[in-house]
Design a protein around this motif. Structure first.
Motif, PDB file in Angstrom:
ATOM      1  N   TRP A  76     -11.561  -1.092 -29.533  1.00  0.00           N
ATOM      2  CA  TRP A  76     -11.814   0.339 -29.327  1.00  0.00           C
ATOM      3  C   TRP A  76     -13.285   0.678 -29.584  1.00  0.00           C
ATOM      4  N   ALA A  77     -14.144  -0.354 -29.668  1.00  0.00           N
ATOM      5  CA  ALA A  77     -15.535  -0.141 -30.086  1.00  0.00           C
ATOM      6  C   ALA A  77     -16.235   0.959 -29.271  1.00  0.00           C
ATOM      7  N   LEU A  78     -16.026   0.967 -27.956  1.00  0.00           N
ATOM      8  CA  LEU A  78     -16.755   1.935 -27.118  1.00  0.00           C
ATOM      9  C   LEU A  78     -15.862   3.087 -26.656  1.00  0.00           C
ATOM     10  N   ALA A  79     -14.634   3.119 -27.184  1.00  0.00           N
ATOM     11  CA  ALA A  79     -13.635   4.033 -26.619  1.00  0.00           C
ATOM     12  C   ALA A  79     -13.956   5.504 -26.853  1.00  0.00           C
ATOM     13  N   HIS A  80     -14.829   5.783 -27.827  1.00  0.00           N
ATOM     14  CA  HIS A  80     -15.148   7.192 -28.093  1.00  0.00           C
ATOM     15  C   HIS A  80     -16.164   7.749 -27.105  1.00  0.00           C
ATOM     16  N   LEU A  81     -16.787   6.868 -26.308  1.00  0.00           N
ATOM     17  CA  LEU A  81     -17.950   7.301 -25.537  1.00  0.00           C
ATOM     18  C   LEU A  81     -17.672   8.004 -24.203  1.00  0.00           C
ATOM     19  N   PRO A  82     -16.709   7.517 -23.396  1.00  0.00           N
ATOM     20  CA  PRO A  82     -16.610   8.069 -22.032  1.00  0.00           C
ATOM     21  C   PRO A  82     -16.423   9.580 -21.967  1.00  0.00           C
TER      22      PRO A  82
END
Ligand code: BES
Ligand code: ZN
Ligand code: ZN
Length: 455
Positions: A76-82
């Motif tokens: 989930w490392a980048l999951a907050h970004l989109p």
């Protein structure tokens, strides 16, 4: 298209995105220009997991994004970004932490998820471009399966009844060249699925058993079964308003089973796959099954209905009995079976039960490898006494309310021969609160762990 892998569609001016943990933020800052460093220092960005800092260029455009991450292994490392970054095109740059492209694709795809069946998305998600590879394609396949679970669970019962679940299973069968069969309404009685019929007969929409078969008959047989209660009023032992509020999600087990079957077919795993979904509504009408009724099951065992709200195990027992007639090498079921499993483990940790140590180990290892946590609970057979009946082979609800999740699992256990490796997931299929990549609402829990074990 929020993850773009088609090289022809790549944008050279995509904004670079650098990942770092808190410890290595200073190292990253050293590589920036003095102006960029001053900008980062002007805020309170510490590169904690699931934070980010946009760094502007001369014209005030976003020139660079620094993403705070836990570590390279976090799916989930980048999951907050989109849904936080300005809409536009981003690409992974070389930061102190290298997020694998498959993990980036998975987290990004699910971080972009919005349930848009009844209204537009809150906003357009940002796009990530990534070089195509088999691993990336597989990760996106898993993300699609998770999205399928979310969409199915989030869709209200009015639009996701037994017939709609049937359409979904048929669609998956058509997509992968599998065979599809179903029994509807009275056909269930004619074909000896009396327990499924008993639970579902009071609904305006008839009960069904859905079956999908796929793969080389020479491969080991794998049966995947899912509880498809499209709405659970509790039946005559009716639930209170609060307990009923979320019961559109009581087909969450079916959603998991369908999604897992889809992944098995998509990856062409060497199994002879059988997917079974008993799809019913647990409704109230003059012909509803009643407390005290004794339901005959496909296996011939009789079940006294202690509580019509313990309906999941009643429909699943006919599906499991049918599954094991073909002597599968492995049986996995998913069900939103008990509130007790939630009391025991809370909303984010599905319980699983297994009658086979090797299978249990594979599931636990799979869960750890893909960070899809599950927790084993015991098939403590001494508790069979909790669902003894005076008048039938057993009762569908436990005495005293003790060990509710174990009792539910032990009930199913009766219908699976001891020599057949079997795992049962009692899953919530729902997020009460939003976490990065996992918005409040329907969700897959235990799906990726099961896939990892099957692989
Ligand atoms: N669908 C429910 C279980 C459930 C409730 C799952 C809330 C997730 C959240 C199931 O059919 C049910 O009502 N089970 C009863 C069994 C009892 C009557 C023996 C329960 O858990 O209370
Ligand atoms: Zn129920
Ligand atoms: Zn239920």
């Amino acid at each position: 298209m929020t993850v773009i892998t088609d090289r022809k569609a790549f944008d050279k001016s995509a904004t670079p995105l650098l990942a770092t943990d808190a410890k290595r933020l200073p190292k990253l800052l050293e590589k920036l220009t003095p102006a960029q460093r001053r900008w980062v220092a002007s805020g309170d960005f510490e590169a904690k997991p699931h934070t980010h800092c946009t760094v502007p260029g001369a014209k005030g455009e976003v020139e660079l994004v620094i993403a705070g991450v836990r570590d390279a292994d976090d799916p989930w490392a980048l999951a907050h970004l989109p849904l936080k970054l300005p809409a536009g095109r981003y690409a992974l740059g070389k930061g102190p932490v290298t997020i694998g492209e498959d993990k980036a694709a998975f987290g990004w795809a699910l971080g972009s998820y919005q349930f848009t069946r009844y209204r537009k998305g809150r906003r357009k998600p940002a796009d990530l471009q990534l070089a195509a590879s088999d691993k990336v394609a597989q990760a996106l396949g898993v993300a699609d399966a998770v999205k399928l679970v979310r969409d199915l669970v989030n869709t209200p019962a009015e639009d996701m009844g037994p017939a709609e679940l049937s359409d979904i299973v048929r669609e998956q069968a058509d997509l992968f060249g599998a065979e599809f069969d179903e029994w509807v309404g009275d056909e269930l009685l004619a074909q000896n699925f009396p327990a499924i019929h008993a639970v579902g007969r009071a609904a305006a929409r008839p009960p069904r058993l859905l079956e999908l078969n796929w793969g080389n008959p020479k491969h080991p047989r794998l049966a995947i079964v899912g509880k498809g209660v499209c709405f659970d009023t509790g039946g005559l032992d009716i639930k209170g308003a609060e307990g009923m509020r979320l019961m559109k999600k009581d087909m969450g087990g079916a959603a998991h089973a369908i999604a897992l079957a889809r992944l098995v077919m998509q990856r062409k795993l060497p199994y002879r796959l059988q997917l079974l979904v008993p799809a019913v509504e647990n409704s109230i009408a003059g012909n509803a099954y009643r407390p005290g009724d004794i339901v005959r099951t496909r296996k011939g065992l009789t079940v006294e209905i202690g509580n019509t709200d313990a309906e999941g195990r009643v429909i699943l027992c006919d599906a499991l009995a049918y599954a094991v007639e073909e002597k599968p090498k492995l049986v996995i079921d998913f069900a939103t079976l008990t509130g007790a499993a939630r009391v025991a483990l809370g909303p984010e940790l599905p319980a699983f039960f297994a009658n086979d140590e090797k299978l249990a180990r594979k599931l636990a290892d799979g869960a750890e490898a893909v960070e899809d946590p599950v927790w084993r609970m015991p098939l403590w057979r001494s508790y069979r006494r909790l669902f003894e009946s005076e008048v039938a082979d057993f009762n569908n609800s436990g005495k005293g309310g003790f060990a509710g999740a174990i009792v539910g699992a032990l009930f199913l256990d009766w219908f699976v021969p001891e020599a057949t490796p079997w795992a049962h997931f009692d899953t919530f299929a729902w997020n009460d609160v939003s976490r990065p990549g996992r918005p409040a609402g329907g969700d897959a829990m235990g799906l990726r762990a099961a896939l990892a074990a099957l692989e």
